[in-house]
Structure formats: structure tokens, C-alpha cells
Motif scaffolding. Structure first.
Motif, mmCIF file in Angstrom:
data_model
loop_
_atom_site.group_PDB
_atom_site.id
_atom_site.type_symbol
_atom_site.label_atom_id
_atom_site.label_comp_id
_atom_site.label_asym_id
_atom_site.label_seq_id
_atom_site.Cartn_x
_atom_site.Cartn_y
_atom_site.Cartn_z
ATOM 1 N N LEU A 95 108.517 -53.263 3.456
ATOM 2 C CA LEU A 95 109.754 -53.717 2.835
ATOM 3 C C LEU A 95 109.513 -54.235 1.421
ATOM 4 C CD1 LEU A 95 112.736 -54.378 3.066
ATOM 5 C CD2 LEU A 95 112.151 -56.470 4.284
ATOM 6 N N ALA A 96 108.380 -54.886 1.203
ATOM 7 C CA ALA A 96 108.052 -55.378 -0.138
ATOM 8 C C ALA A 96 107.895 -54.211 -1.109
ATOM 9 C CB ALA A 96 106.771 -56.214 -0.091
ATOM 10 N N GLY A 97 107.319 -53.102 -0.642
ATOM 11 C CA GLY A 97 107.183 -51.912 -1.469
ATOM 12 C C GLY A 97 108.522 -51.302 -1.824
ATOM 13 N N SER B 101 118.618 -69.785 3.973
ATOM 14 C CA SER B 101 118.503 -70.374 5.312
ATOM 15 C C SER B 101 118.286 -69.352 6.417
ATOM 16 C CB SER B 101 119.775 -71.170 5.633
ATOM 17 O OG SER B 101 120.881 -70.313 5.846
ATOM 18 N N VAL B 102 118.354 -68.050 6.109
ATOM 19 C CA VAL B 102 118.323 -67.032 7.158
ATOM 20 C C VAL B 102 117.157 -66.074 6.942
ATOM 21 C CG1 VAL B 102 120.017 -65.638 5.884
ATOM 22 C CG2 VAL B 102 119.658 -65.215 8.318
ATOM 23 N N ALA B 103 116.356 -65.874 7.985
ATOM 24 C CA ALA B 103 115.172 -65.013 7.912
ATOM 25 C C ALA B 103 115.547 -63.557 8.145
ATOM 26 C CB ALA B 103 114.137 -65.466 8.935
ATOM 27 N N SER B 104 114.633 -62.670 7.770
ATOM 28 C CA SER B 104 114.846 -61.233 7.951
ATOM 29 C C SER B 104 114.503 -60.829 9.382
ATOM 30 C CB SER B 104 113.978 -60.437 6.975
ATOM 31 O OG SER B 104 113.942 -59.074 7.334
ATOM 32 N N THR B 105 115.476 -60.254 10.079
ATOM 33 C CA THR B 105 115.236 -59.755 11.438
ATOM 34 C C THR B 105 114.244 -58.597 11.410
ATOM 35 O OG1 THR B 105 117.526 -60.331 11.961
ATOM 36 C CG2 THR B 105 116.377 -58.927 13.525
ATOM 37 N N VAL B 106 114.369 -57.722 10.405
ATOM 38 C CA VAL B 106 113.494 -56.550 10.299
ATOM 39 C C VAL B 106 112.042 -56.980 10.153
ATOM 40 C CG1 VAL B 106 112.924 -54.528 8.900
ATOM 41 C CG2 VAL B 106 115.318 -55.103 9.319
ATOM 42 N N ALA C 273 109.430 -68.051 7.825
ATOM 43 C CA ALA C 273 108.926 -68.304 6.472
ATOM 44 C C ALA C 273 109.167 -67.121 5.544
ATOM 45 C CB ALA C 273 107.440 -68.651 6.531
ATOM 46 N N GLN C 274 110.344 -66.515 5.608
ATOM 47 C CA GLN C 274 110.718 -65.408 4.730
ATOM 48 C C GLN C 274 112.231 -65.226 4.814
ATOM 49 O OE1 GLN C 274 111.927 -62.738 6.648
ATOM 50 N NE2 GLN C 274 111.141 -63.417 8.617
ATOM 51 N N ILE C 275 112.784 -64.516 3.849
ATOM 52 C CA ILE C 275 114.207 -64.169 3.879
ATOM 53 C C ILE C 275 114.344 -62.679 3.634
ATOM 54 C CG2 ILE C 275 115.016 -66.449 3.179
ATOM 55 C CD1 ILE C 275 115.405 -65.351 0.358
ATOM 56 N N GLY C 276 115.501 -62.104 4.026
ATOM 57 C CA GLY C 276 115.620 -60.650 3.906
ATOM 58 C C GLY C 276 117.034 -60.147 3.811
ATOM 59 N N GLU C 277 117.374 -59.197 4.716
ATOM 60 C CA GLU C 277 118.587 -58.395 4.547
ATOM 61 C C GLU C 277 119.885 -59.196 4.482
ATOM 62 O OE1 GLU C 277 117.150 -58.288 8.822
ATOM 63 O OE2 GLU C 277 116.270 -57.843 6.880
ATOM 64 N N PHE C 278 120.049 -60.202 5.338
ATOM 65 C CA PHE C 278 121.290 -60.968 5.286
ATOM 66 C C PHE C 278 121.391 -61.773 3.995
ATOM 67 C CE2 PHE C 278 122.517 -60.502 9.829
ATOM 68 C CZ PHE C 278 123.877 -60.326 9.621
ATOM 69 N N LEU D 218 116.067 -62.774 -4.791
ATOM 70 C CA LEU D 218 115.215 -61.585 -4.663
ATOM 71 C C LEU D 218 113.750 -61.936 -4.897
ATOM 72 C CD1 LEU D 218 117.506 -59.005 -6.465
ATOM 73 C CD2 LEU D 218 116.840 -58.971 -4.070
ATOM 74 N N ALA D 219 113.484 -62.814 -5.852
ATOM 75 C CA ALA D 219 112.102 -63.245 -6.092
ATOM 76 C C ALA D 219 111.545 -63.943 -4.861
ATOM 77 C CB ALA D 219 112.044 -64.168 -7.309
ATOM 78 N N GLY D 220 112.366 -64.840 -4.281
ATOM 79 C CA GLY D 220 111.936 -65.532 -3.069
ATOM 80 C C GLY D 220 111.686 -64.575 -1.926
ATOM 81 N N ALA D 221 112.549 -63.557 -1.798
ATOM 82 C CA ALA D 221 112.391 -62.579 -0.726
ATOM 83 C C ALA D 221 111.126 -61.745 -0.922
ATOM 84 C CB ALA D 221 113.612 -61.669 -0.669
ATOM 85 N N LEU D 222 110.947 -61.215 -2.124
ATOM 86 C CA LEU D 222 109.776 -60.378 -2.395
ATOM 87 C C LEU D 222 108.471 -61.114 -2.103
ATOM 88 C CD1 LEU D 222 110.670 -58.455 -5.688
ATOM 89 C CD2 LEU D 222 109.671 -57.437 -3.641
ATOM 90 N N ILE D 223 108.352 -62.323 -2.622
ATOM 91 C CA ILE D 223 107.098 -63.063 -2.475
ATOM 92 C C ILE D 223 106.911 -63.535 -1.035
ATOM 93 C CG2 ILE D 223 105.802 -65.083 -3.253
ATOM 94 C CD1 ILE D 223 107.280 -64.817 -5.946
ATOM 95 N N SER D 224 107.981 -64.037 -0.409
ATOM 96 C CA SER D 224 107.846 -64.544 0.964
ATOM 97 C C SER D 224 107.531 -63.424 1.949
ATOM 98 C CB SER D 224 109.111 -65.291 1.392
ATOM 99 O OG SER D 224 110.230 -64.428 1.464
ATOM 100 N N ILE D 225 108.128 -62.243 1.757
ATOM 101 C CA ILE D 225 107.827 -61.101 2.628
ATOM 102 C C ILE D 225 106.383 -60.654 2.443
ATOM 103 C CG2 ILE D 225 108.315 -58.642 2.999
ATOM 104 C CD1 ILE D 225 111.266 -59.310 2.400
ATOM 105 N N ALA D 226 105.919 -60.675 1.182
ATOM 106 C CA ALA D 226 104.548 -60.239 0.892
ATOM 107 C C ALA D 226 103.508 -61.162 1.521
ATOM 108 C CB ALA D 226 104.340 -60.158 -0.619
ATOM 109 N N VAL D 227 103.782 -62.476 1.533
ATOM 110 C CA VAL D 227 102.780 -63.425 2.053
ATOM 111 C C VAL D 227 102.973 -63.727 3.533
ATOM 112 C CG1 VAL D 227 102.570 -64.483 -0.235
ATOM 113 C CG2 VAL D 227 104.095 -65.506 1.458
#
Length: 574
Positions: free
Chosen positions: A33-35, A125-130, A344-349, A372-381
Motif C-alpha cells: 500500500l505504501a508503494g 482516529s481510524v486505522a486501515s482495515t486493509v 498504529a497506522q491510518i488508511g482508507e477511511f 497523507l504524510a501520516g498515512a504513508l509513514i505509519s503504514i511503512a513503519v
């Protein structure tokens, strides 16, 4: 070719670049997803070089949202949610309120106004289900108690976000202050109309859709045409989403979510999910690419402190709050840390909400870029956060007296009652896990009057077992204290009915120390794990596919009058 082909150009570029960057992301052990998001950044208007058609990308993203939310609806299981409702419903509500308050307060210091600040806080406040599902699947923890709690938690978050998506448009004018509602009466009238429309849509889905969709799937399945079945599933998702938007004023996302929920009522729901998965995945990729196109990388240079603050809310504050809530509810440290890593990440919602906030004039472009910055970095780590769970658990248990007290409070469920019969305290079977496999084992033991004690991480299930007269203790059986409370030192056998190899190995080690002669029986989904567990001195390891093959072979041989081998008979009788 002289004529313009913006649609083909956009799709080809987006999917091609997403493939390359998604592959590279997987190779360096971060979610694909980060890619996909990075691919969008590279073909977006804020970076040099080729710029994809943003209008076409936005429409493709809408289809992606429909299919993505349709898939969420197909996966939604009220039964699974009810099993862990006592922790995930209040836990998710408190965690979301906490994270929303932090994000709203943060944005308020940047003078974004009430509407923008609130949307920003909700998005954090909402994490990515995917991301969560794929992380749990990669670790084989999806069917574990920790997995059920984590998934139930994000399902509650998703349901809350569905409600937010419904209520935000009618409240948008009031929240923005640009078109204020003249008086409280008009505001309540607008909300009343919106709630009436959503109630009418839900009623239509429950009364008509709940019967019509399964019937339609059955009729199409009878044709034997695979492509027609796939077309039926996708057409239903898109048509219901479009109809909900046009007739009831409901967003595409909400309409598609309810279409998936109704489709789940069909006995073909699993096939519907499987057949539509490739198309859903393809358009989901386009959705994430289009989201990445909205990201301005200069935000990392111009506002680095704001990016750090956003990451602090996502990666530090929210996980700590979630872990604390899980411990307060009396669950083990392992469950608390798994839940915190999952969130510890955010996503689609977050992306859907940010886009809606932008269209309503509530959230500034800077807010979308920060999300988007928060999502990209949090998903990556996030994979690194999950890897830190086990060593962090060991460190906390060894250093923090408070954590140990929170993990094992004075809880009557954490030990057997004083009135427990002696038959459950010596020579008994210690059965770890009372899920789909453990329950069947327990029923067979009860039929033969073989005493057993259940060790289970689900508090609500332990309560029900005790009410039914079954000896049970609550806790993580990889913790020596739980096995001690199950009287493992005097037990005749340890049966681990959970597929978590890491925790099972810890149980075997503890059981051998406390009871050298105990017999150990475990299960696994992997042949490699079966070999590993046998090396850990487990007397019998049941490998799912192997046992299924034995049982089916035994049945076939019996029908043909052939005597099965001793090994096959033993396997089929287990």
C-alpha cells in the motif's frame, strides 16, 4: 496515434508504476500500500515529470471506494463482533474519542476552524482495515484471540466512520461557518431529513436487499457462468452505491458497504468475495494511487514539526491509549500490545474522510497532505511496530511492576474457583483455546467424561464456560502463570488448539519445566511449523491439510472395501 487517450494513459501509468513500487515495497518488507501511495505522488501535480489526469483519476478512485467498501461489507461479521463486544465497543469508542480530541486540538492550534479541525481529528482516529488484515495474515494471527479483538476494534471504527460519512454533509455548512444554518431548528431539520433518508435506505436493504441479493446470486450461480457471476457481484456493488447516492443522497461508500453486508447473507458470499477480489484489488490500487496524487511532498520540508506531531498522535498516543484500555479491561499484555500495534497506522477511511472534508470546504489542502504524510509513514513503519511487540512485551514484564499488576489483577477468572473438584486438578487435560477446534475437542472430552480445564484469552467466553459448568481460566497460556493456574504441573496432557506457533512453543517450554512427563498435542497450518514443533518435543502435531487428506482417503478406501493403514486410521479418528 494522434487522438488523446487520457483514460488509458492514466490507468496504464497508475497501474504500471504501482506494480513496480508495490513490488519494491514488498521486497523491503513494508506493505505494498505504501508503494501505491508513492506511485500516486510521483504522477501527481506536485512532483515534476508526467502528471496523470486528475479528473479521471478521481472518478476511478470513486469506483475504487465503492468496491473497497463493498469488500468491507462482505467481511463484516456481526457474530465475530459480538464475541468480543465487551472490549472492542467501549475500547474503540474511547480510543477514537481520545485520538479525535488530540487531532482536533492540534489542528485548532493551527487556526483551521472547527470543521477542519474535527475532520482532521477523526481522520487520525481510524486505522486501515486493509493494512491490519494483511499484517495479521502475514503473522498467522488472524484467527487468534488477539486477531479477533484487533479486527473487531477496526470494525467498530469502520461503523463509526460510516455514520460520520452520513452526518458530515448536512453538518458541513454549519461546521465551515461559510453557510451557517440559520437557527437550531433548521439544523435539526436537516439532520432529521438525512437520518430519514438513511433509515429508508437501510430499511429497503433489510426488507428487499436481504432477500433479493441472495436470490439473484443463486439464479446467476445456477447458470454455471463464472464471468456472469463476477459481473453480477460487481454490478450489484456499483449499482446499489450509485442508486443510494442518487435516490437517498447517501455517499457511494456507504451504499456499497450496505450492499456488501446484504450480499453476505447469501450462501455464495464467500464465492462472491473470491470472484470479485481481483477487480476490487485493481480498483483499490487506483484509489490509493489517486489519493497519493493529492499529496504535496513539500509539506515534509515546509512543515516538518506538524508532520512529527501527526505521527506522534498516530504511532505513539493512539497505541498507548489502546494498550492501556485493553489492560484496564483485564486482558493480557500480549493482547494489549498486539491491539496497539494494529492501530498504529491510518488508511482508507482517513483518505475518504479527508476527500469529503476537502469537497465540503472544511479541510484545507495542507490538512490532506498532513493526513497523507501520516498515512504513508505509519503504514511503512507498521511492520517494524509489529516486530517490536514480542521484545517490548519481555522488556515491560521484566521492568514494570505496574504492567504486571494490570495484566494479572485480582481477577476471579484468572484462577480456578476454590470449589473446583479434585478431578480437574490432577491428571486432567489442559485445553488451550476454545475456538472452532477447541470447542469440538472439549465436546468430545465431555462426552467421554474426561476432565479438562480450558485456558482461554476471551473473558466473555470464560464467563460463559463457567456458567455452563466447565472449568476454565482466563489469560494468555504462553504466560507461565496461566498454565500454573490450570494446574499444568499435575496435568496428564496439554492440548494446544490454537495455530499460533510462537506462543505454542512458549507453552511447551513452560509445560516441560513444570511437568516433565506431560504429553503435548498441538495443531498447525504449516508443514514447516509442524516439523519445528515436533523438534520442540510435542508428541503429536496435527497438520490441517495432512489430517484432511487422511480423513478423505480413509472414507474413499472404506467405500471401495479396502483396509486403510494404521496411520490413516489413527489420523481419521482424531
Amino acid at each position: 496515434m494522434s487522438h488523446s487517450i487520457p483514460l488509458i494513459t492514466t490507468i496504464a501509468t497508475a497501474l504500471g508504476l504501482a506494480l513496480v513500487l508495490g513490488f519494491l515495497a514488498i521486497r523491503i518488507k513494508i506493505p505494498a500500500l505504501a508503494g501505491y501511495l508513492l506511485a500516486g505522488v510521483l504522477i501527481g501535480p506536485f512532483t515534476p515529470g508526467f502528471v496523470a489526469n486528475t479528473e479521471i483519476a478521481a472518478e476511478l478512485a470513486e469506483i475504487g471506494v465503492m468496491l473497497l467498501m463493498f469488500g468491507v461489507g462482505l467481511r463484516f461479521s456481526l457474530d465475530d463482533l459480538m464475541k468480543v463486544r465487551k472490549i472492542v465497543v467501549p475500547g474503540a469508542a474511547i480510543q477514537m474519542a481520545f485520538a479525535t480530541a488530540l487531532g482536533t486540538g492540534l489542528a485548532a492550534t493551527w487556526d483551521w476552524g472547527l470543521g477542519g479541525s474535527l475532520v482532521f481529528g477523526l481522520a487520525l482516529s481510524v486505522a486501515s482495515t486493509v493494512v491490519l488484515l494483511r499484517a495479521l495474515e502475514a503473522r498467522g494471527a488472524l484467527e487468534s484471540m488477539n486477531g479477533h479483538i484487533a479486527v473487531g476494534w477496526v470494525v467498530v471504527q469502520d461503523l463509526a466512520m460510516v455514520l460520520v460519512l452520513v452526518l458530515l454533509p448536512p453538518l458541513g455548512g454549519w461546521l465551515s461557518g461559510k453557510t451557517p444554518v440559520s437557527g437550531a431548528a433548521n439544523l435539526w431539520q436537516t439532520l432529521g431529513i438525512t437520518l430519514f433518508e438513511i433509515a429508508a435506505f437501510i430499511t429497503l436493504m433489510l426488507v428487499v436487499g436481504r432477500r433479493a441479493f441472495p436470490w439473484l446470486l443463486w439464479q446467476v450461480a445456477r447458470t454455471g457462468s463464472r464471468e456472469l457471476f463476477t459481473l453480477c457481484v460487481v454490478a450489484t456493488a456499483v449499482s446499489v452505491a450509485f442508486g443510494a447516492a442518487k435516490l437517498f443522497g447517501i455517499s457511494f461508500a456507504v451504499g456499497a458497504f450496505f450492499a456488501g453486508m446484504m450480499m453476505r447473507e447469501s450462501e455464495f458470499s464467500h464465492r462472491a468475495a473470491e470472484e470479485s477480489l481481483p477487480l476490487r484489488d485493481a480498483f483499490a490500487v487506483l484509489f490509493f494511487v489517486s489519493v497519493g496524487m493529492l499529496f504535496d511532498p513539500m509539506i515534509l520540508v515546509d512543515q516538518p514539526l506538524r508532520v512529527v506531531a501527526v505521527l506522534g498522535v498516530i504511532i505513539v498516543c493512539t497505541p498507548i491509549a489502546a494498550a492501556g484500555l485493553v489492560l484496564v479491561f483485564g486482558y493480557p499484555l500480549n493482547t494489549a500490545l498486539t491491539a496497539s500495534a494494529s492501530l498504529a497506522q491510518i488508511g482508507e477511511f482517513s483518505f475518504i474522510l479527508a476527500g469529503l472534508g476537502g469537497r465540503l470546504g472544511l479541510l484545507p489542502l495542507e490538512g490532506q497532505s498532513l493526513i497523507l504524510a501520516g498515512a504513508l509513514i505509519s503504514i511503512a513503519v507498521n511492520p517494524l511496530v509489529f516486530k517490536a511487540v514480542e521484545p517490548l512485551q519481555v522488556w515491560i514484564r521484566s521492568r514494570s511492576l505496574l504492567a504486571r499488576k494490570l495484566e494479572r489483577p485480582d481477577d476471579p477468572l484468572a484462577e480456578l474457583p476454590a470449589a473446583t473438584s479434585e478431578v480437574y486438578l490432577s491428571g486432567q487435560v489442559v485445553l488451550v483455546g476454545y475456538g472452532r477446534v477447541g470447542r469440538r475437542i472439549g465436546e468430545k472430552l465431555a462426552e467421554q467424561a474426561i476432565p479438562f480445564v480450558v485456558a482461554e484469552q476471551n473473558r466473555e467466553l470464560v464467563e460463559r464456560l463457567r456458567e455452563g459448568g466447565i472449568a476454565a481460566v482466563f489469560g494468555d497460556a504462553s504466560d507461565p502463570g496461566v498454565l500454573i493456574q490450570a494446574h499444568i504441573a499435575q496435568a496428564g496432557m496439554l492440548v494446544a488448539a490454537i495455530p499460533d506457533t510462537f506462543r505454542v512453543r512458549q507453552m511447551i517450554k513452560t509445560a516441560r519445566i513444570l511437568n516433565h512427563g506431560i504429553e503435548v498435542v498441538v495443531r498447525t497450518h504449516s508443514e514447516e511449523e509442524a516439523i519445528l514443533l515436533e523438534r520442540e518435543a510435542a508428541q503429536k502435531v496435527f497438520f490441517g491439510e495432512n489430517e484432511l487428506a487422511k480423513g478423505m482417503s480413509h472414507f474413499v478406501l472404506q467405500r471401495y472395501g479396502k483396509a486403510p493403514s494404521d496411520d490413516m486410521v489413527a489420523g481419521s479418528s482424531d
